[in-house]
Design a protein around this motif. Sequence first.
Motif, PDB file in Angstrom:
ATOM      1  N   GLN A  22       0.827  -1.207   0.000  1.00 28.32           N
ATOM      2  CA  GLN A  22       0.000   0.000   0.000  1.00 28.32           C
ATOM      3  C   GLN A  22       0.865   1.262   0.000  1.00 28.32           C
ATOM      4  O   GLN A  22       0.463   2.292  -0.547  1.00 28.32           O
ATOM      5  CB  GLN A  22      -0.951   0.008   1.195  1.00 28.32           C
ATOM      6  N   SER A  23       2.045   1.199   0.577  1.00 27.12           N
ATOM      7  CA  SER A  23       2.939   2.356   0.540  1.00 27.12           C
ATOM      8  C   SER A  23       3.328   2.701  -0.897  1.00 27.12           C
ATOM      9  O   SER A  23       3.474   3.877  -1.250  1.00 27.12           O
ATOM     10  CB  SER A  23       4.192   2.077   1.372  1.00 27.12           C
ATOM     11  N   LEU A  24       3.504   1.681  -1.737  1.00 29.60           N
ATOM     12  CA  LEU A  24       3.747   1.921  -3.162  1.00 29.60           C
ATOM     13  C   LEU A  24       2.541   2.579  -3.808  1.00 29.60           C
ATOM     14  O   LEU A  24       2.686   3.547  -4.566  1.00 29.60           O
ATOM     15  CB  LEU A  24       4.070   0.602  -3.870  1.00 29.60           C
ATOM     16  N   PHE A  25       1.342   2.063  -3.521  1.00 27.57           N
ATOM     17  CA  PHE A  25       0.143   2.622  -4.136  1.00 27.57           C
ATOM     18  C   PHE A  25      -0.020   4.101  -3.746  1.00 27.57           C
ATOM     19  O   PHE A  25      -0.384   4.942  -4.585  1.00 27.57           O
ATOM     20  CB  PHE A  25      -1.099   1.831  -3.713  1.00 27.57           C
ATOM     21  N   MET A  26       0.243   4.424  -2.491  1.00 23.85           N
ATOM     22  CA  MET A  26       0.180   5.811  -2.041  1.00 23.85           C
ATOM     23  C   MET A  26       1.201   6.674  -2.783  1.00 23.85           C
ATOM     24  O   MET A  26       0.921   7.816  -3.167  1.00 23.85           O
ATOM     25  CB  MET A  26       0.439   5.871  -0.534  1.00 23.85           C
ATOM     26  N   PRO A 156       5.212   6.698   2.660  1.00 22.60           N
ATOM     27  CA  PRO A 156       3.968   6.783   3.439  1.00 22.60           C
ATOM     28  C   PRO A 156       3.667   5.435   4.066  1.00 22.60           C
ATOM     29  O   PRO A 156       3.972   4.387   3.486  1.00 22.60           O
ATOM     30  CB  PRO A 156       2.919   7.161   2.388  1.00 22.60           C
ATOM     31  N   ARG A 157       3.089   5.444   5.235  1.00 24.52           N
ATOM     32  CA  ARG A 157       2.785   4.186   5.921  1.00 24.52           C
ATOM     33  C   ARG A 157       1.429   3.642   5.490  1.00 24.52           C
ATOM     34  O   ARG A 157       0.492   4.405   5.255  1.00 24.52           O
ATOM     35  CB  ARG A 157       2.790   4.412   7.431  1.00 24.52           C
ATOM     36  N   PRO A 158       1.322   2.314   5.403  1.00 25.42           N
ATOM     37  CA  PRO A 158       0.031   1.717   5.037  1.00 25.42           C
ATOM     38  C   PRO A 158      -1.059   2.115   6.027  1.00 25.42           C
ATOM     39  O   PRO A 158      -0.812   2.209   7.238  1.00 25.42           O
ATOM     40  CB  PRO A 158       0.310   0.212   5.111  1.00 25.42           C
ATOM     41  N   ALA A 274      -1.200  -1.401  10.187  1.00 30.65           N
ATOM     42  CA  ALA A 274      -1.831  -0.563   9.165  1.00 30.65           C
ATOM     43  C   ALA A 274      -3.182  -0.030   9.609  1.00 30.65           C
ATOM     44  O   ALA A 274      -3.692   0.936   9.029  1.00 30.65           O
ATOM     45  CB  ALA A 274      -1.972  -1.353   7.866  1.00 30.65           C
ATOM     46  N   LEU A 275      -3.779  -0.649  10.617  1.00 28.83           N
ATOM     47  CA  LEU A 275      -5.021  -0.140  11.215  1.00 28.83           C
ATOM     48  C   LEU A 275      -4.732   0.805  12.372  1.00 28.83           C
ATOM     49  O   LEU A 275      -5.654   1.284  13.032  1.00 28.83           O
ATOM     50  CB  LEU A 275      -5.886  -1.303  11.695  1.00 28.83           C
ATOM     51  N   ASP A 276      -3.451   1.046  12.641  1.00 26.02           N
ATOM     52  CA  ASP A 276      -2.993   1.954  13.702  1.00 26.02           C
ATOM     53  C   ASP A 276      -3.466   1.502  15.076  1.00 26.02           C
ATOM     54  O   ASP A 276      -3.810   2.318  15.932  1.00 26.02           O
ATOM     55  CB  ASP A 276      -3.448   3.396  13.416  1.00 26.02           C
ATOM     56  N   PRO A 293       6.774  -3.667  11.844  1.00 27.91           N
ATOM     57  CA  PRO A 293       5.426  -3.109  11.747  1.00 27.91           C
ATOM     58  C   PRO A 293       5.527  -1.602  11.562  1.00 27.91           C
ATOM     59  O   PRO A 293       6.276  -0.928  12.272  1.00 27.91           O
ATOM     60  CB  PRO A 293       4.778  -3.486  13.084  1.00 27.91           C
ATOM     61  N   LEU A 294       4.771  -1.069  10.598  1.00 31.29           N
ATOM     62  CA  LEU A 294       4.933   0.333  10.193  1.00 31.29           C
ATOM     63  C   LEU A 294       3.920   1.215  10.906  1.00 31.29           C
ATOM     64  O   LEU A 294       2.881   1.589  10.367  1.00 31.29           O
ATOM     65  CB  LEU A 294       4.800   0.442   8.670  1.00 31.29           C
TER      66      LEU A 294
END
Length: 349
Positions: A22-26, A156-158, A274-276, A293-294
């Motif tokens: 998802q970081s790539l997609f962002m 950017p973080r997922p 990714a759900l924080d 974990p990001l």
Amino acid sequence: MTRPRQILVVGPSWVGDMVMAQSLFMTLKAEGPCEIDVLAPGWSLAILERMPEVRGGIAMPLGHGQLGLKERWRLGRELAKRRYDQAIVLPGSLKSALAPFFAGIPRRTAFRGEMRYGLVNDMRRLDKAALPMTVQRFVALGRAAGKPLPLPLSFPRPRLVANPANQARLRSELGLDAMRPAIAFMPGAEYGPAKQWPLAHYGALAAKLVARGYQVWVLGSAKDAPAGEEIAAHAAEGVHNLCGRTQLGDAVDLLGLCAAAVTNDSGLMHVAAALDRPLVAVYGSSTPDHTPPLSDRVAVRYLRLECSPCFERVCPLGHTRCLHEITPDSVLAALATLGVAAQDARGAA
């Protein structure tokens, strides 16, 4: 009006890697208007649905490791109808680059992997020292060829988005108490026992949390159900063994409801981050240096013994000290540093 770039991403085959993608997609969205589709294993579509940056997921009809040359050719001809401008191939295998080639996508971007010259025409050299983290490598492929990378590479973080309607359905169907805060346990270790915190430790921690007024939701596949039962035996009244009772998308949505999570190094660890969600991540044979974990709300428990990381499935020395010596009390203390379980969940100090 300029047509947005049409981008096909060939996604990875592991839950954690798909979350990090998802970081790539962002990054692609930040570079300019684009529409992103992801060719990926069918199980991953539920995760992609929870990424706002992705227009759609396309299920790969072949299983992991299958060549299926004729099927990949057919898939490529179907993809050709979508007129993609670029394909970004995240796996390093030759076969993962075949469908974009058969689709005639003009720009096909990937790191040099197996012998796939010609299949990939925007070949990048991977500097593992400069890009030690998997997520950094994914993001680097989203940047223009020849454009210098800022080092260390920022990203950017997922951030997955849970489905509220499904959360309500799950609470009702699974009989989960909406008033009692939940802490998720993810005890599974698909890779092997050298990545699995001892079930007795999970059980002891569950008993301590239940005594403080929390409920514990054990998440995982059907293969993890016996582990869930063993954990529940330590504090049956407040532990819900949900292993095998949910799909992957359900696990994402349940994690979104939790006050915190405790996990091995696993795919669901990356989902929780990714759900924080406040997260305690326990590492044994692997290391947080490569695939951490990001999230800022993470406490990592990793002893960095002289034999770590070994990356073995089973401890070659037979003692698994790297996991056994991480005590339930130390994980409980880690939760407290994240603002969880520092006091009784029912309000009494």
